[in-house]
Design an enzyme around this catalytic site. Structure first.
Site, PDB file in Angstrom:
ATOM      1  CE  LYS A  86      -7.628   1.456   6.239  1.00  0.00           C
ATOM      2  NZ  LYS A  86      -6.710   1.968   7.293  1.00  0.00           N
ATOM      3  CG  ASP A 134      -4.252  -1.039   7.655  1.00  0.00           C
ATOM      4  OD1 ASP A 134      -3.251  -1.728   7.388  1.00  0.00           O
ATOM      5  OD2 ASP A 134      -4.407   0.138   7.255  1.00  0.00           O
ATOM      6  CE  LYS A 171      -0.407   0.174   6.099  1.00  0.00           C
ATOM      7  NZ  LYS A 171      -1.576   0.714   6.811  1.00  0.00           N
ATOM      8  CG  HIS A 199       8.250  -4.679   9.297  1.00  0.00           C
ATOM      9  ND1 HIS A 199       8.636  -3.774   8.337  1.00  0.00           N
ATOM     10  CD2 HIS A 199       9.249  -5.590   9.355  1.00  0.00           C
ATOM     11  CE1 HIS A 199       9.824  -4.108   7.851  1.00  0.00           C
ATOM     12  NE2 HIS A 199      10.215  -5.213   8.464  1.00  0.00           N
ATOM     13  CG  ASP A 200       8.985  -6.770  16.027  1.00  0.00           C
ATOM     14  OD1 ASP A 200      10.144  -7.223  16.167  1.00  0.00           O
ATOM     15  OD2 ASP A 200       8.481  -5.934  16.801  1.00  0.00           O
ATOM     16  N   PRO A 224      10.244 -12.588  13.351  1.00  0.00           N
ATOM     17  CG  PRO A 224      11.136 -14.026  11.722  1.00  0.00           C
ATOM     18  CD  PRO A 224      11.508 -12.899  12.642  1.00  0.00           C
ATOM     19  CG  ASN A 225       9.069 -15.878  18.896  1.00  0.00           C
ATOM     20  OD1 ASN A 225       8.485 -16.958  18.808  1.00  0.00           O
ATOM     21  ND2 ASN A 225       9.211 -15.248  20.047  1.00  0.00           N
ATOM     22  CB  THR A 274      -1.233   3.919  -2.162  1.00  0.00           C
ATOM     23  OG1 THR A 274      -1.866   4.091  -0.887  1.00  0.00           O
ATOM     24  CG2 THR A 274      -1.608   2.555  -2.726  1.00  0.00           C
ATOM     25  NE  ARG A 305      -8.175  10.584  -1.801  1.00  0.00           N
ATOM     26  CZ  ARG A 305      -7.600   9.740  -0.952  1.00  0.00           C
ATOM     27  NH1 ARG A 305      -8.062   8.497  -0.869  1.00  0.00           N
ATOM     28  NH2 ARG A 305      -6.581  10.104  -0.198  1.00  0.00           N
ATOM     29  NE  ARG A 320      -7.431  11.027   3.912  1.00  0.00           N
ATOM     30  CZ  ARG A 320      -6.132  11.247   3.790  1.00  0.00           C
ATOM     31  NH1 ARG A 320      -5.612  12.371   4.259  1.00  0.00           N
ATOM     32  NH2 ARG A 320      -5.353  10.365   3.217  1.00  0.00           N
TER      33      ARG A 320
END
Length: 238
Positions: A32, A59, A61, A63-64, A66-67, A122, A184, A214
């Site tokens: 990742k 990764d 993420k 978020h804005d 759509p275009n 999470t 974990r 980690r």
């Protein structure tokens, strides 16, 4: 990508990544690349890892509007990554445009990267969600709503905690991917994650893939820790 253990490369730059990966010999890994590493090294870090035969979960993420997300995904698809994500909170139209961008950017004859939506992080507790996001539903209800919206948009699955994986599978089908971070071993520190789980618990909950950071990257012997957690994830008793 089902039944994958994905190692989160939560490092500041390429030198740290190379030192870490040198301990794995020629092992082919699912890695990742998150925001910190990608913003420091750029697309080249993904290209170099792909050239070494590793699978990549990018990764970011997204978020804005759509275009913007659609155009960004079109360019990310050219990196030939294996998995990428958006925030489901961006809405159905944004997720649809993200998918369309990925499809447009995938070269002929190549497989489109899997696209998944982030439900609730999470690191977020139910109390935080209700107080800070003003969502009055339970955390589980919020996750299931985001997961349903993600499937309606045509995406392949979601990022969720292991505690929601089983219900998502029941609601949306066994083929819908559930990628679960916050993994974990019982002896590891919790860190900043709230909804953590062991590899064995995630397997029992029907998770499609787990993301481990980690617990492996901070271990004095990361290869052995990786093998230990992979065995637990695959159901092999130690």
């Amino acid at each position: 990508m089902k039944n994958s253990l994905i190692i989160a490369l939560d490092f500041t730059g390429k030198e740290e990544v190379n030192r870490f990966l040198s301990k794995f010999n020629d092992e082919q890994l699912f890695l990742k690349v998150g925001m910190e590493l990608f913003y420091q090294e750029g697309p080249r870090i993904v290209q170099e890892l792909k050239e070494k035969g590793h699978q990549i979960f990018l990764d970011l993420k997204l978020h804005d509007i759509p275009n913007t997300v659609g155009k960004a995904m079109e360019r990310l698809a050219r990196l030939q990554i294996d998995l990428v994500n958006v925030h489901a909170a961006g809405g159905k139209e944004m997720m649809e445009r993200a998918l369309a961008g990925l499809e447009a950017g995938t070269s002929s004859g190549q497989k489109r990267p899997h696209l998944i939506g982030v439900t609730q992080l999470t690191s977020t507790s139910e109390e935080q969600m209700q107080k800070e996001q003003l969502i009055t539903a339970s955390l589980k209800e919020s996750v299931l709503q985001y997961a349903s919206l993600t499937k309606e948009a045509g995406l392949d699955g979601v990022v969720c905690s292991a505690y929601e994986s089983e219900e998502i599978k029941k609601l949306l089908g066994s083929e819908f991917l559930t990628v679960t971070p916050g993994i974990r071993t019982a002896a590891d520190e919790q860190g900043d994650q709230k909804r953590i789980a062991t590899p064995a618990f995630a397997k029992e909950a029907g998770a499609s893939a787990i993301v481990v950071g980690r617990s492996i990257t901070n271990d004095p012997n990361p290869l052995e820790k990786y093998k230990q957690m992979k065995s637990q994830w695959e159901g092999v008793l130690q």
